[in-house]
Design a protein around this motif. Sequence first.
Motif, PDB file in Angstrom:
ATOM      1  N   GLU A 127      14.353  -8.502 -22.678  1.00 41.97           N
ATOM      2  CA  GLU A 127      14.662  -7.027 -22.256  1.00 41.97           C
ATOM      3  C   GLU A 127      15.795  -6.795 -21.588  1.00 41.97           C
ATOM      4  O   GLU A 127      16.564  -5.759 -21.830  1.00 41.97           O
ATOM      5  CB  GLU A 127      13.235  -6.560 -21.422  1.00 41.97           C
ATOM      6  N   LEU A 128      16.279  -7.663 -20.604  1.00 41.28           N
ATOM      7  CA  LEU A 128      17.457  -7.563 -19.902  1.00 41.28           C
ATOM      8  C   LEU A 128      18.687  -7.465 -20.947  1.00 41.28           C
ATOM      9  O   LEU A 128      19.632  -7.005 -20.673  1.00 41.28           O
ATOM     10  CB  LEU A 128      17.630  -8.529 -18.767  1.00 41.28           C
ATOM     11  N   ARG A 129      18.460  -8.728 -21.965  1.00 36.89           N
ATOM     12  CA  ARG A 129      19.592  -8.988 -22.623  1.00 36.89           C
ATOM     13  C   ARG A 129      19.833  -7.707 -23.480  1.00 36.89           C
ATOM     14  O   ARG A 129      20.807  -7.262 -24.170  1.00 36.89           O
ATOM     15  CB  ARG A 129      19.234 -10.177 -23.451  1.00 36.89           C
ATOM     16  N   THR A 130      18.927  -7.059 -24.302  1.00 40.29           N
ATOM     17  CA  THR A 130      18.765  -5.937 -25.065  1.00 40.29           C
ATOM     18  C   THR A 130      19.662  -4.693 -24.128  1.00 40.29           C
ATOM     19  O   THR A 130      20.442  -4.049 -24.619  1.00 40.29           O
ATOM     20  CB  THR A 130      17.625  -5.540 -25.348  1.00 40.29           C
ATOM     21  N   GLY A 131      19.262  -4.605 -22.944  1.00 42.45           N
ATOM     22  CA  GLY A 131      19.706  -3.568 -22.240  1.00 42.45           C
ATOM     23  C   GLY A 131      20.992  -3.789 -21.881  1.00 42.45           C
ATOM     24  O   GLY A 131      21.806  -2.392 -21.676  1.00 42.45           O
ATOM     25  N   ASP A 132      21.652  -5.091 -21.941  1.00 45.77           N
ATOM     26  CA  ASP A 132      22.971  -5.231 -21.308  1.00 45.77           C
ATOM     27  C   ASP A 132      23.407  -6.549 -21.907  1.00 45.77           C
ATOM     28  O   ASP A 132      23.271  -7.279 -21.446  1.00 45.77           O
ATOM     29  CB  ASP A 132      23.313  -5.064 -19.776  1.00 45.77           C
ATOM     30  N   PRO A 133      23.837  -6.482 -23.266  1.00 46.75           N
ATOM     31  CA  PRO A 133      24.152  -7.773 -23.715  1.00 46.75           C
ATOM     32  C   PRO A 133      25.332  -8.608 -23.080  1.00 46.75           C
ATOM     33  O   PRO A 133      25.305  -9.981 -23.301  1.00 46.75           O
ATOM     34  CB  PRO A 133      24.708  -7.433 -25.185  1.00 46.75           C
ATOM     35  N   ASP A 134      26.072  -8.345 -22.454  1.00 38.60           N
ATOM     36  CA  ASP A 134      27.088  -8.844 -21.411  1.00 38.60           C
ATOM     37  C   ASP A 134      26.667  -9.486 -19.996  1.00 38.60           C
ATOM     38  O   ASP A 134      27.337 -10.131 -19.486  1.00 38.60           O
ATOM     39  CB  ASP A 134      28.395  -7.866 -21.363  1.00 38.60           C
ATOM     40  N   ARG A 135      25.465  -8.901 -19.785  1.00 39.31           N
ATOM     41  CA  ARG A 135      24.929  -9.279 -18.241  1.00 39.31           C
ATOM     42  C   ARG A 135      24.734 -10.987 -18.191  1.00 39.31           C
ATOM     43  O   ARG A 135      24.171 -11.385 -19.550  1.00 39.31           O
ATOM     44  CB  ARG A 135      23.808  -8.713 -17.958  1.00 39.31           C
ATOM     45  N   LEU A 136      24.956 -11.550 -17.311  1.00 41.13           N
ATOM     46  CA  LEU A 136      24.737 -12.942 -16.879  1.00 41.13           C
ATOM     47  C   LEU A 136      23.101 -12.890 -16.801  1.00 41.13           C
ATOM     48  O   LEU A 136      22.922 -12.316 -15.628  1.00 41.13           O
ATOM     49  CB  LEU A 136      25.319 -13.445 -15.948  1.00 41.13           C
ATOM     50  N   VAL A 137      22.248 -13.303 -17.478  1.00 36.55           N
ATOM     51  CA  VAL A 137      20.876 -13.579 -17.261  1.00 36.55           C
ATOM     52  C   VAL A 137      20.430 -14.704 -17.596  1.00 36.55           C
ATOM     53  O   VAL A 137      20.539 -15.746 -18.191  1.00 36.55           O
ATOM     54  CB  VAL A 137      20.101 -12.804 -18.477  1.00 36.55           C
ATOM     55  N   GLY A 138      19.424 -15.022 -16.414  1.00 34.97           N
ATOM     56  CA  GLY A 138      19.367 -16.667 -16.286  1.00 34.97           C
ATOM     57  C   GLY A 138      17.957 -16.924 -16.130  1.00 34.97           C
ATOM     58  O   GLY A 138      17.096 -16.009 -16.269  1.00 34.97           O
ATOM     59  N   LEU A 139      17.252 -18.119 -16.299  1.00 35.23           N
ATOM     60  CA  LEU A 139      15.869 -18.367 -16.224  1.00 35.23           C
ATOM     61  C   LEU A 139      15.765 -19.765 -15.602  1.00 35.23           C
ATOM     62  O   LEU A 139      16.425 -20.403 -15.491  1.00 35.23           O
ATOM     63  CB  LEU A 139      15.518 -18.760 -17.618  1.00 35.23           C
ATOM     64  N   ASP A 140      14.705 -19.598 -14.478  1.00 31.19           N
ATOM     65  CA  ASP A 140      14.773 -20.737 -13.466  1.00 31.19           C
ATOM     66  C   ASP A 140      13.096 -20.922 -13.386  1.00 31.19           C
ATOM     67  O   ASP A 140      12.406 -20.064 -12.986  1.00 31.19           O
ATOM     68  CB  ASP A 140      15.023 -20.327 -12.180  1.00 31.19           C
ATOM     69  N   GLY A 141      12.720 -22.233 -13.435  1.00 28.23           N
ATOM     70  CA  GLY A 141      11.402 -22.636 -13.093  1.00 28.23           C
ATOM     71  C   GLY A 141      10.657 -23.390 -14.333  1.00 28.23           C
ATOM     72  O   GLY A 141      10.523 -22.685 -15.306  1.00 28.23           O
ATOM     73  N   GLY A 142      10.595 -24.516 -13.953  1.00 32.55           N
ATOM     74  CA  GLY A 142       9.979 -25.280 -15.207  1.00 32.55           C
ATOM     75  C   GLY A 142      10.519 -25.448 -16.413  1.00 32.55           C
ATOM     76  O   GLY A 142       9.882 -25.922 -17.366  1.00 32.55           O
ATOM     77  N   VAL A 143      11.760 -25.416 -16.609  1.00 29.74           N
ATOM     78  CA  VAL A 143      12.750 -25.467 -17.720  1.00 29.74           C
ATOM     79  C   VAL A 143      12.939 -26.908 -18.168  1.00 29.74           C
ATOM     80  O   VAL A 143      13.419 -27.777 -17.286  1.00 29.74           O
ATOM     81  CB  VAL A 143      13.958 -24.706 -17.420  1.00 29.74           C
ATOM     82  N   GLN A 144      12.409 -27.253 -19.427  1.00 29.63           N
ATOM     83  CA  GLN A 144      12.466 -28.513 -19.968  1.00 29.63           C
ATOM     84  C   GLN A 144      13.128 -28.416 -21.121  1.00 29.63           C
ATOM     85  O   GLN A 144      13.629 -27.380 -21.852  1.00 29.63           O
ATOM     86  CB  GLN A 144      11.013 -28.971 -20.199  1.00 29.63           C
ATOM     87  N   ARG A 145      13.782 -29.647 -21.547  1.00 34.94           N
ATOM     88  CA  ARG A 145      14.433 -29.854 -22.523  1.00 34.94           C
ATOM     89  C   ARG A 145      13.964 -29.147 -24.021  1.00 34.94           C
ATOM     90  O   ARG A 145      14.417 -28.592 -24.781  1.00 34.94           O
ATOM     91  CB  ARG A 145      14.912 -31.140 -23.108  1.00 34.94           C
ATOM     92  N   ARG A 146      12.460 -29.141 -24.051  1.00 29.41           N
ATOM     93  CA  ARG A 146      11.781 -28.886 -25.124  1.00 29.41           C
ATOM     94  C   ARG A 146      11.763 -27.307 -25.417  1.00 29.41           C
ATOM     95  O   ARG A 146      11.436 -26.674 -26.445  1.00 29.41           O
ATOM     96  CB  ARG A 146      10.358 -29.246 -25.456  1.00 29.41           C
ATOM     97  N   HIS A 147      12.268 -26.567 -24.174  1.00 33.04           N
ATOM     98  CA  HIS A 147      12.110 -25.142 -24.094  1.00 33.04           C
ATOM     99  C   HIS A 147      13.309 -24.561 -24.597  1.00 33.04           C
ATOM    100  O   HIS A 147      13.622 -23.274 -24.699  1.00 33.04           O
ATOM    101  CB  HIS A 147      11.631 -24.628 -22.585  1.00 33.04           C
ATOM    102  N   LEU A 148      14.342 -25.316 -24.808  1.00 36.65           N
ATOM    103  CA  LEU A 148      15.638 -24.738 -24.731  1.00 36.65           C
ATOM    104  C   LEU A 148      15.933 -23.934 -25.906  1.00 36.65           C
ATOM    105  O   LEU A 148      16.857 -23.014 -25.829  1.00 36.65           O
ATOM    106  CB  LEU A 148      16.797 -25.931 -24.742  1.00 36.65           C
TER     107      LEU A 148
END
Length: 206
Positions: A153-174
Amino acid sequence: MTRRVAVSLWSVPEPAQDPTLSTLRTAGLDHVHWDLTDGVFAAAGGFPADRARTLTAAHGLRAEAHLMVTDPLAHVDAWTDFCELVVVHAETPDHLAALRRIEKRGARAGLALSPGTPADVVPPGELAVLVMSIVPGQAGSTFTPSTLGTVRELRTGDPDRLVGLDGGVQRRHLDDIRQAGASWLVSGTDLTGAGDPAGWLADARA
């Protein structure tokens, strides 16, 4: 493409923090993500600014801070002294004042969203946004796939915004994270414990 990959040392014992950063720096890591909590907004843990500054400088890394505290404004100055990006939570009452202070101090401001906080609380503009895929302060928790919808949703609203993800991120999720449009990710346990950290980072940046 993921533009920014940062490691969190939240779950790394203090004696292992320096060698862990050394190994990851050699593997190609550029950014370290420092967490601070107050035991109220999030479970007690994280790093004092002085130790974070020392470790950052010792390894020639670029630093970002994630302030999981009820009064972020009181902590901003200590972290903007050496961090290029400082993130505060949308759920705190004075987050707008903290964001203004971060920018006034010359750092980039970021807004974190806890699970369940809607994307539409993010104001328009150049704010970086960090979507939490676990409850703040609960390091080692399981990644919540539904948070990828907030990233989209954030990416669709603003394709140039720096949008991150934090918490439980594993290689299999990439792959899923990349497809959702995240351009910044933070990983702790999975990256610090990786047998092939260079491969982990290369996959993240692919």
